[in-house]
Design a protein around this motif. Structure first.
Motif, PDB file in Angstrom:
ATOM      1  N   ALA A   1      27.472 -41.325  60.301  1.00 17.79           N
ATOM      2  CA  ALA A   1      26.311 -42.000  60.889  1.00 17.79           C
ATOM      3  C   ALA A   1      25.024 -41.322  60.432  1.00 17.79           C
TER       4      ALA A   1
ATOM      5  N   ASP B   1      23.711 -44.738  68.887  1.00 17.87           N
ATOM      6  CA  ASP B   1      22.997 -45.938  68.435  1.00 17.87           C
ATOM      7  C   ASP B   1      22.445 -46.795  69.574  1.00 17.87           C
TER       8      ASP B   1
ATOM      9  N   HIS C   1      29.302 -42.573  68.425  1.00 16.61           N
ATOM     10  CA  HIS C   1      28.481 -43.398  67.548  1.00 16.61           C
ATOM     11  C   HIS C   1      27.745 -44.469  68.359  1.00 16.61           C
TER      12      HIS C   1
END
Length: 144
Positions: free
Chosen positions: A89, A115, A111
């Motif tokens: 990422a 995000d 993740h």
């Protein structure tokens, strides 16, 4: 995570190799936030706590060993399993910045948590654009 076809041109041509170096050589096949191992099926409680079979103990969402009291909450009733998949990422969400310090190996949970603000921002933009297009072509927005 697979890259969408329309976003492929944002990534360098050697992205699979670069991603593998970050996930397996630098991170050692573990999430850099919670230390979940890639490719393993782990038991988790849904709130970030997961069973580390190698250490024979529970870990929290940051990878620290925690003590789970059996009588405090119904641990066995909450246990679920998931297969961990690591992804590389971008820490700053800029796909053109492929510096090693900007890339991280995250499991699915970490993740998504990383995000979340970016997804929220993009969702707002999408809704704002839809509303603006509706105003442009159908008159003032009247709601759902």
């Amino acid at each position: 995570m697979p890259i969408r076809r329309e976003h492929r041109f944002f990534y360098p041509i050697d992205w699979p190799q670069l991603s593998a170096v970050i996930r397996f050589r630098r991170a050692g096949g573990r999430c850099e936030v919670c230390a979940r191992p890639h490719g393993q099926r782990v038991f988790h409680l849904g709130d970030g706590r997961w069973w580390d079979a190698e250490a024979a103990s529970w870990r929290d969402g940051r990878g620290r060993i925690v003590c789970v009291a059996v009588g405090a909450d119904d641990v066995l009733g909450q246990v679920r399993t998931t297969r961990v998949v690591l992804a590389a990422a971008h820490r700053d969400h800029d796909t053109s910045n492929n510096a090693e310090r900007n890339l991280a190996a995250f499991c699915q949970r970490c993740h998504l948590l990383h995000d979340r603000p970016e997804h929220r921002r993009r969702r707002w933009l999408t809704l704002f654009r839809r509303k603006a297009l509706g105003d442009l072509f159908r008159g003032p927005y009247s709601g759902p």
